[in-house]
Design a protein around this motif. Structure first.
Motif, short mmCIF file in Angstrom:
data_model
loop_
_atom_site.label_atom_id
_atom_site.label_comp_id
_atom_site.label_asym_id
_atom_site.label_seq_id
_atom_site.Cartn_x
_atom_site.Cartn_y
_atom_site.Cartn_z
N ARG A 45 0.79 -1.32 -0.05
CA ARG A 45 0.00 -0.17 0.12
C ARG A 45 0.87 1.28 -0.01
NH1 ARG A 45 -0.91 2.50 4.63
NH2 ARG A 45 -3.07 3.62 5.02
N GLN A 46 1.74 1.18 0.71
CA GLN A 46 2.71 2.55 0.75
C GLN A 46 3.57 2.59 -0.34
OE1 GLN A 46 4.37 3.93 4.80
NE2 GLN A 46 4.83 1.97 5.07
N GLU A 47 4.22 3.77 -0.68
CA GLU A 47 4.93 3.78 -1.79
C GLU A 47 6.44 3.40 -1.85
OE1 GLU A 47 3.69 5.27 -4.60
OE2 GLU A 47 1.95 5.87 -3.71
N ALA A 52 7.74 -1.63 8.94
CA ALA A 52 8.14 -1.04 9.97
C ALA A 52 9.54 -1.42 9.91
CB ALA A 52 7.31 -1.85 11.20
N THR A 53 10.11 -2.04 9.04
CA THR A 53 11.29 -2.38 8.93
C THR A 53 12.19 -1.42 8.06
OG1 THR A 53 10.76 -4.65 9.52
CG2 THR A 53 13.10 -4.28 8.88
N VAL A 54 12.34 -0.31 8.21
CA VAL A 54 12.72 0.62 7.59
C VAL A 54 13.79 1.80 7.86
CG1 VAL A 54 10.82 0.75 5.69
CG2 VAL A 54 10.76 2.19 7.69
N ARG A 68 13.52 3.96 11.55
CA ARG A 68 12.40 4.66 12.08
C ARG A 68 11.58 3.91 13.09
NH1 ARG A 68 9.78 8.40 7.85
NH2 ARG A 68 10.60 10.09 9.12
N TYR A 69 11.30 2.82 12.74
CA TYR A 69 10.27 2.15 13.77
C TYR A 69 11.23 0.89 14.71
CZ TYR A 69 6.99 4.41 10.94
OH TYR A 69 6.40 5.30 10.03
N SER A 70 11.21 -0.22 13.84
CA SER A 70 12.05 -1.43 14.53
C SER A 70 13.46 -0.82 14.56
CB SER A 70 11.59 -2.62 13.90
OG SER A 70 12.02 -2.52 12.57
N TYR A 71 14.44 -1.48 15.63
CA TYR A 71 15.61 -0.95 15.57
C TYR A 71 16.78 -2.01 15.93
CZ TYR A 71 13.78 -0.07 20.39
OH TYR A 71 12.93 -0.10 21.41
N LEU A 72 16.19 -3.11 16.58
CA LEU A 72 17.27 -4.36 17.03
C LEU A 72 16.74 -5.55 16.35
CD1 LEU A 72 17.91 -3.18 20.73
CD2 LEU A 72 19.69 -3.06 18.93
N VAL A 73 17.65 -6.39 16.17
CA VAL A 73 17.32 -7.72 15.56
C VAL A 73 17.77 -8.88 16.53
CG1 VAL A 73 17.58 -9.53 13.96
CG2 VAL A 73 17.72 -7.06 13.28
N LEU A 288 -1.53 -14.74 0.52
CA LEU A 288 -0.72 -14.76 1.90
C LEU A 288 -1.11 -13.30 2.49
CD1 LEU A 288 0.29 -17.14 0.34
CD2 LEU A 288 2.66 -16.62 1.49
N TRP A 289 -1.69 -13.09 3.55
CA TRP A 289 -1.71 -11.91 4.00
C TRP A 289 -0.60 -11.46 5.03
CZ3 TRP A 289 -5.40 -8.34 2.70
CH2 TRP A 289 -5.54 -7.23 3.44
N ALA A 290 0.22 -10.51 4.65
CA ALA A 290 1.48 -10.23 5.36
C ALA A 290 1.08 -8.73 5.98
CB ALA A 290 2.64 -10.41 4.56
N ILE A 461 2.56 -3.11 17.56
CA ILE A 461 3.66 -3.48 16.62
C ILE A 461 3.83 -4.94 16.26
CG2 ILE A 461 4.81 -1.55 17.85
CD1 ILE A 461 6.82 -3.72 19.11
N PHE A 462 3.14 -6.10 16.74
CA PHE A 462 3.01 -7.28 16.42
C PHE A 462 1.87 -7.64 15.61
CE2 PHE A 462 5.29 -7.15 21.00
CZ PHE A 462 6.67 -7.22 20.41
N HIS A 463 0.97 -6.81 15.21
CA HIS A 463 -0.13 -6.91 14.48
C HIS A 463 -1.21 -7.57 15.34
CE1 HIS A 463 1.87 -6.74 10.16
NE2 HIS A 463 1.99 -5.80 10.97
#
Ligand SMILES: Cc1cc2nc3c(=O)[nH]c(=O)nc-3n(C[C@H](O)[C@H](O)[C@H](O)COP(=O)(O)OP(=O)(O)OC[C@H]3O[C@@H](n4cnc5c(N)ncnc54)[C@H](O)[C@@H]3O)c2cc1C
Length: 526
Positions: A45-47, A52-54, A68-73, A288-290, A461-463
């Motif tokens: 949907r976004q451009e 959230a992984t950007v 911007r959103y998530s930060y650690l892995v 598949l709904w992601a 954040i976890f849907h």
């Protein structure tokens, strides 16, 4: 695959799989399926891709790419990195955490590399006996991690299988069956030490330590099992690098992606989306709904299940790290996770405040400085100047309290500043850089912002609420979708994102599990 973009009322093209949502999970599913020769279309949907992984150039004229959103892995399995050939580097942080003792000039420094410093620090905050208890506590969580982590890339295990693999009834009871508050209060004497351990249970999870639905336990579990160690690592280049790698391998495998493409209906194997003001349709064997499951419920007219995020994220750029009241080296304090106003009693108080309809005061928050571990996200000049990024994740700000006004965002931002400044020797505002327009380099994201930009329902954040990473013993696991934990409430549509059974966080597991379920069902049909 023929061109999948057609307006309505013409022959509807078909692909093997349509994936809704171009976050890292959708892209992971796309990569796995395309590598097996399926024709795959990802609709985002976004451009841009990444969800959230950007990373973002958040401030005008400032060469700093912030996660911007998530930060650690932590939860991204090495197996997925190896399978897909992802070029991702993760850096381990030297310090686990630093937590100032509220109202004092000291704090608790947990140092991976120096047991003596850690022990002295426990003593300094009045938690001397808790130093040994801390080690024992995390030996027990390591036992859980050792039993659960290897199952994460396999079909769902049963609860009894996990019980057997943990092989310690007390640990199973304390972490998987009884409210986490009980084991924390029994194990640790010190309020601050208890609080540091509790924070992992409260990330976007609005809960009391003693809640009987054990949401806090589930959240805690996902925070201590990643990589079988529970370490949270810094992605070099920022989170944008992680999703860019998934996009690269998906594209190289032949998956097609369309951005600016919002899916507005899924019915009988047909997916309809809006792009450039027109409606388009494609038919697919597998959908598949992601994206967040509640969005799927909404477009199909089903009442969504309750979901709520409870955090505020503030990103900022500093001209240098601020000095601390207690004189601890800022590089050590900011080198791991920096907890502010997160003693156990403060966290419980904050929850009660929010339950009573008020933003907590002080706001409990944790801070993380990416650029200390990975300066590459800053341009050369900023690096040379000593500039640093700071990310604040504040807890117990449930979506139900958010009205969405600019004044409110300003108020929450100020509360974050106040909470932070309460442990500094100077005001945080004094060290925040200004952008090309003269504004402070700060951006604040509420749960409503996440809902508006990412369609993360209620800012979760976890849907949605997290689920145990295992099935109950009497649960039917009679289809690939159920075995892999990707069944949705809608026939013929698989969950492939954070909202799937084990999908929360930056793990790619939602996409991986959905792809495995699709491949298994195709094999069964042959
Ligand atoms: C502030 C914040 C901090 C976080 N910190 C961490 C962290 O440090 N570590 C960690 O592991 N996790 C963290 N998380 C959680 C983690 O980022 C997410 O759980 C994960 O990124 C979800 O990935 P995903 O691909 O499933 O979904 P998303 O990244 O949410 O992507 C879903 C995509 O679907 C798109 N979409 C939605 N509706 C439609 C539609 N109708 N049609 C087409 N496209 C649609 C959205 O635009 C979005 O791009 C954080 C999340 C947030 C918000």
């Amino acid at each position: 695959m023929s061109d999948a973009v057609h307006s309505a009322n013409v022959d509807i093209p078909r692909v093997d799989a349509v994936i809704v949502g171009g976050g890292h999970n959708g892209l992971a599913a796309a990569a796995y399926l395309a590598r097996e020769g399926l024709s795959v279309l990802v609709l985002e949907r976004q451009e841009h891709l990444g969800g959230a992984t950007v990373s973002a150039l958040a401030f005008p004229g400032v060469d700093a790419k912030l996660s911007r959103y998530s930060y650690l892995v932590s939860l991204l399995p090495q197996q997925i990195i190896d399978d897909l050939g992802l070029d991702i580097e993760l850096v381990r942080r030297r310090y686990a955490s630093y937590t100032p003792l509220p109202g004092s000039d000291t704090g608790l420094l947990v140092d991976h590399g120096d047991a003596a410093t850690s022990a002295a620090s426990f003593a300094a905050v009045g938690g001397e006996p808790d130093a040994a208890a801390w080690s024992e506590f995390y030996e027990r969580t390591a036992r859980l991690a050792g039993a659960i982590w290897p199952t994460m890339t396999e079909p769902l295990p049963r609860r009894s299988e996990i019980r057997e693999a943990v092989a310690d009834e007390e640990t199973v009871r304390d972490f998987l069956e009884r409210p986490l508050g009980e084991v924390l209060e029994r194990t640790f004497e010190n309020d601050l030490v208890r609080g540091v351990a509790l924070t992992d249970a409260l990330i976007s999870t609005y809960a009391d330590a003693h809640d009987s639905d054990l949401q806090q336990n589930i959240c805690f579990l996902y925070h201590v099992i990643g990589g079988a160690t529970g370490d949270w690592d810094v992605p070099v280049g920022g989170m944008g690098r992680v999703s860019a790698e998934f996009a690269r391998v998906a594209g190289e495998a032949g998956a097609r992606t369309r951005t600016g493409a919002e899916v507005i209906d899924v019915r009988d194997g047909e997916v309809t989306w809006r792009e450039d003001g027109r409606e388009h349709r494609v038919r697919a064997d597998h959908v598949l709904w992601a994206a967040a499951p509640a969005v799927l419920d909404r477009i199909r007219g089903l009442d969504p299940e309750p979901v709520e995020g409870a955090q505020v994220k503030v990103n900022m750029l500093l001209d240098r790290l601020p000095e601390l009241r207690d004189g601890v080296d800022p590089e050590a304090a900011f080198g791991g996770t920096f907890h502010i106003n997160e003693s156990y009693s403060q966290l419980q108080h904050a929850y009660r405040e929010a339950q009573n309809g008020r933003f907590p005061e002080p706001l409990p928050a944790e801070i993380y400085c990416h650029s200390l571990s990975d300066p590459s996200i800053l341009g050369q000049a900023l690096q040379a100047s000593g500039a640093q990024t700071l990310t604040v994740f504040a807890l117990h700000v449930p979506h139900r309290l958010i009205a969405g006004t600019d004044a409110e965002r300003g108020e929450l931002q100020q509360r974050v500043f106040d909470s932070l400044s309460s442990v500094l020797a100077e005001s945080i505002e004094d060290v925040i850089l200004r952008d090309a327009d003269g504004n402070l380099c700060v951006e604040t994201k509420t749960t409503l912002d996440l809902q508006d930009t990412l369609e993360m329902t209620a800012g979760s954040i976890f849907h949605g609420p997290l689920s145990w990473p295992f099935a109950e013993d009497d649960e039917p696991l009679d289809s690939p979708a159920r075995r892999w934990g990707v069944e949705s409430r809608h026939e013929g549509i698989l969950l492939a994102g954070a909202g799937s059974r084990r999908g929360g966080g930056v793990s790619a597991l939602g996409g991986y599990h959905a792809a495995r379920a699709v491949l298994e069902s195709r094999r069964n049909e042959r």
